[in-house]
Structures are given as C-alpha cells and as structure tokens.
Design an enzyme around this catalytic site. Structure first.
Site: not given
Length: 466
Positions: A16, A92, A163, A222, A278, A444
């Site tokens: 947001g 949200v 998104e 998505k 996600c 990494r």
C-alpha cells in the site's frame, strides 16, 4: 469513463505505502489517502525524518518527500477516507491460516472481510473497489457478496489488480512495470471500472503494458507467477545439495543452464532458501485450491517446492552444527543479515528465522546484525514461532549495531542476507577477532572465497564442495 479524483488505500504496509506514493507522484491531480488502524505505523509514515518510514525501499523516501502533504496523506481516519473516495484499494495482510479448515495452506481472509464490511457500512456513493492484496481465486466474489448484501444500495465494481513488486526494487517495479494486470467483470460497468484504473496507470505506462482480463484469470495469474518463480529457486537449491556431494559448482551449473534461452538466468541463484511474504503463501494457496477441487497430484507437485525450501534451510543449519564438531551448545554464532533479502526491512518467512530456530534448539548463542531490521522485529519473529519462551529467546539471542565488534570470540559467522556492505568488511580484522578455527557459512554466495581461505577461514559456500 468515470473520472477518479480521490483514492483511498486501506493498509499502509509494503504494498500500500509504495504503490500509493508512486500513484500520487505520477498523478498530481488525484488525492491519495492511505489509511491503517495501526496508529504507530501511520505516525511513522508521517514522521518528519524520512529515515523513519516503516518501509525501507530505495527511492521511496524521495517520492514521499515530494508528495506527502500535497496529494499524498497518511491517516487513521478510515471511514472518512472511504466515504470521500471514488476508488478504494484493499491492501491488507492475508497471512496463511494458523487455525481451522485449511490451516497451514489457505489464506486467512478475515482482514479482507472486515474491510469489505466496513466499506459496505460507510459508502453512500458508487465505488470501485480494487483488491491489491494477494488473494486466493474467487475472493472478489466473496467481497462482492458482502458489499451487495450489506451496503446502502450503492453500486460496487470489484477489480483485481495484483501487485508484482519485488521488495528492494519496488519503486522501480512500479515506475517501469513489466505489466499491470486488471481483472474485472466483462459487463459495461465492469469495463468502465477497468478503464478507470487503467487510465491511472496510463499516466506513466504505455497501453501495451496494461492487461485487462476477467477477474478469475487476474487472481490466479498472481499465484501462478509467484509459484513459477519460487519453483526455479527450489529447483536450483535442490541441485546445490547435489553439487556439494559431487564437487560440482552450483554457480557454474546455473550459468551453463541459464545460457539456454528457453531457461534464462533469472531466479537461478542458489541460496539458503527463499523467504518473503508472497512465495510461500501463494504456493500454499495454490496447493489448497488444487486440493479443494480434488486435484491431489497437482497439489502434491506444488507442495514439493515448499518442502525443498524447508530442506535447504534445515540443511544449512545442520551443516553449521556438523562443521563445529557436532555441538554448538554455548558457542557464539554471528548472523550477518535477518531480512529475507537485501534492500528491504521485511523479514517475513526469512531463512534467517528458521536457521536461528534450529541452532537455538542446539543451545547456540546467536548474535544478529542487520543494517535495516530492528531488534524489536527480530525478537517478534522468534517469539511468533512459539518454540521457546520469550525470556529464552532474549537470553540466547543478542541484536547488535556493530558488525565487526560482534565477531569477537565468535566461533562462526553465517551470512543469511546478501547485503552489499558485507562484501566490503575488513575480513582480516574479523578473522583476528574470532576463535580459531574460524568458520564462515555463506548462505548467499556473496563473499570472496579465495580471499577468505587465504586469510585462514574455514569457508563454506552453499552449492560447492569443500
């Protein structure tokens, strides 16, 4: 086409905040208000010192500085903003359920439902409602049912506008998006609503980047996009384990297969595992949806992506224990990095949390340094796991602000986030600080192997043999 003068966004988080800041920046004629029930978060968005914004993204504070107080506002007055807006974005949190039906897989839609009920209660004029949160397919229908059955006979058009932001590059991803996906009903009013949202993005993006679909395609796209990306990471991570056993080098393997134009190099970097809000959540959602339709083979296939990711984190932690002579009890291990990746202060599902948890089970003493993540957040992440008491977490884990100082008397360093600054440290001083033999576990693959070996470190890099 309906002209949009005022936008309200419910939810001032990682999606947001940046999205609305860029819309305000690119559409000076539209007034944008971001609302949240969390007063502390709104206060942080309004802080005079832009370094205190609750979300860290390169380029964000400059855009906020340009727009805040002109046409970008942050407020806790949710009802007022809903009432005045022509278009309402719902942004949200939709965490994975931790209880009841679908526990551990389905998305928890309670915050979405509360939003919808609130919009229905307050709205007196027609609104376009845009789902910006990552949601399972057919959520739009649930939102529409709530709005149509509890509202004040107001017409609501529901759009899905998922998104595709990567944290750490969110501002660039918004300014130069690969594509914008807008799903809605193929009715005259649905088409008009899709056009109204497309016109907002059209202020800075060409038409060919704005894709309009039906609402189900948009929602499913998505989930599937994230699942495909996560699948690539899990695939290369599974091969990293094989590389270590066969003395192959995962970077060389990645390069060789990445040069195949059908595969390409993106998302083929082996690491200690993917994190973020996600990937895991969306795959679990896909697994749950497939299961509910009786597609068990499909759900098993996608669940394996998560299982390999868990395995990679566990494998990394186990390797630390076995390298340190099968005991880390009372040994000081320094974590460089806690965020799930560089250039963000987001820690959701970060590999560091799970590696720490495994080492704490072995009674290690962990010292954490991350350039952007707060001490409060680190403890909250560990407490959320409920593996041990809050007191134990604070006794065994120390959060520090001095990364070099932290290595004094340490047995090992684990690199868990790929922050660029770690490459530039004075590793000679670090070596002198540590107990010998001094171990570095690079989850990494960012440090200079030759240099560290020359200095005397026992250096382990994920995806390569000793």
């Amino acid at each position: 086409m309906k002209k949009i003068n005022k936008i309200c966004c419910i939810g001032a988080g990682y999606v947001g905040g940046p999205t609305m800041s860029v819309i305000a920046y690119k559409c000076p004629g539209i007034e944008v208000t971001v609302v949240d029930i969390n007063e502390k978060r709104i206060d942080a968005w309004n802080d005079k010192n832009l370094d205190n914004l609750p979300v860290y993204e390169p380029g964000l504070k400059e855009i906020v500085a340009e727009t805040r107080g002109k046409n970008l506002f942050f407020s806790t007055q949710i009802d007022k903003a809903i009432d005045e807006a022509d278009m309402i974005f719902i942004s949200v949190n939709t965490p994975t359920k931790t209880y009841g039906k679908g526990k551990g897989q389905a998305a928890d839609l309670k915050y979405i439902e509360l939003c919808a009920r609130n919009i229905a209660k307050v709205a007196k004029t027609d609104k376009i409602v845009v789902e910006k949160s990552t949601l399972p397919v057919r959520t739009a229908q649930a939102i529409k049912n709530i709005l149509d059955n509890t509202g004040n006979h107001v017409n609501f058009e529901i759009l899905s506008n998922p998104e595709f932001l990567a944290e750490g590059t969110a501002i660039n991803d918004l300014l130069y998006a690969d594509r914008i996906l807008i799903g809605g009903d193929d009715t005259p009013s649905g088409t008009e609503a899709k056009d109204a949202l497309a016109a907002i993005y059209g202020h800075w993006l060409p038409d060919n980047k704005i894709l309009k679909t039906n609402i189900w395609s948009s929602e499913l796209s998505k989930l599937v996009a994230n699942a495909f990306l996560a699948q690539r990471i899990s695939s290369i991570n599974s091969i990293s384990a094989l590389c270590e056993k066969t003395d192959a080098n995962v970077q060389e393997v990645s390069k060789a297969i990445g040069l195949d134009s059908r595969i390409g190099p993106k998302f083929l970097n082996a690491s200690v595992g993917f994190g973020g809000s996600c990937f895991q959540k969306d795959i679990l959602n896909l697994v749950y949806i497939a299961k509910t339709y009786g597609l068990n083979e499909v759900s098993d296939y996608w669940e394996q992506v998560i299982l390999i990711n868990d395995y990679q984190k566990r494998r990394f932690a186990n390797n630390i224990v076995s390298s340190l002579y099968n005991t880390v009890s009372g040994k000081k291990i320094v974590f460089y990095g806690w965020a799930f990746k560089k250039d963000t202060n987001d820690t959701r599902e970060s590999a560091a949390i799970y590696v720490a948890d495994a080492l704490l089970d072995e009674q290690a003493e962990i010292v954490v340094y991350d350039p952007k993540v707060s001490e409060e957040r680190i403890y909250a992440d560990l407490d959320y796991l409920n593996t041990r008491t809050e007191e134990e977490n604070r006794k065994l884990v120390t959060v520090v602000k001095e990364p070099i100082e932290a290595t004094k008397e340490a047995h090992a360093i684990a690199v868990l986030t790929e922050w660029d600054e770690f490459k530039k440290y004075d590793w000679e001083t670090i070596y002198k600080n540590m107990l010998k033999p001094a171990f570095v576990f690079d989850g990494r693959r960012i440090l200079d192997k030759e240099k560290l070996n020359t200095l005397g470190f026992n250096y382990y890099r994920i995806g390569e043999g000793a």
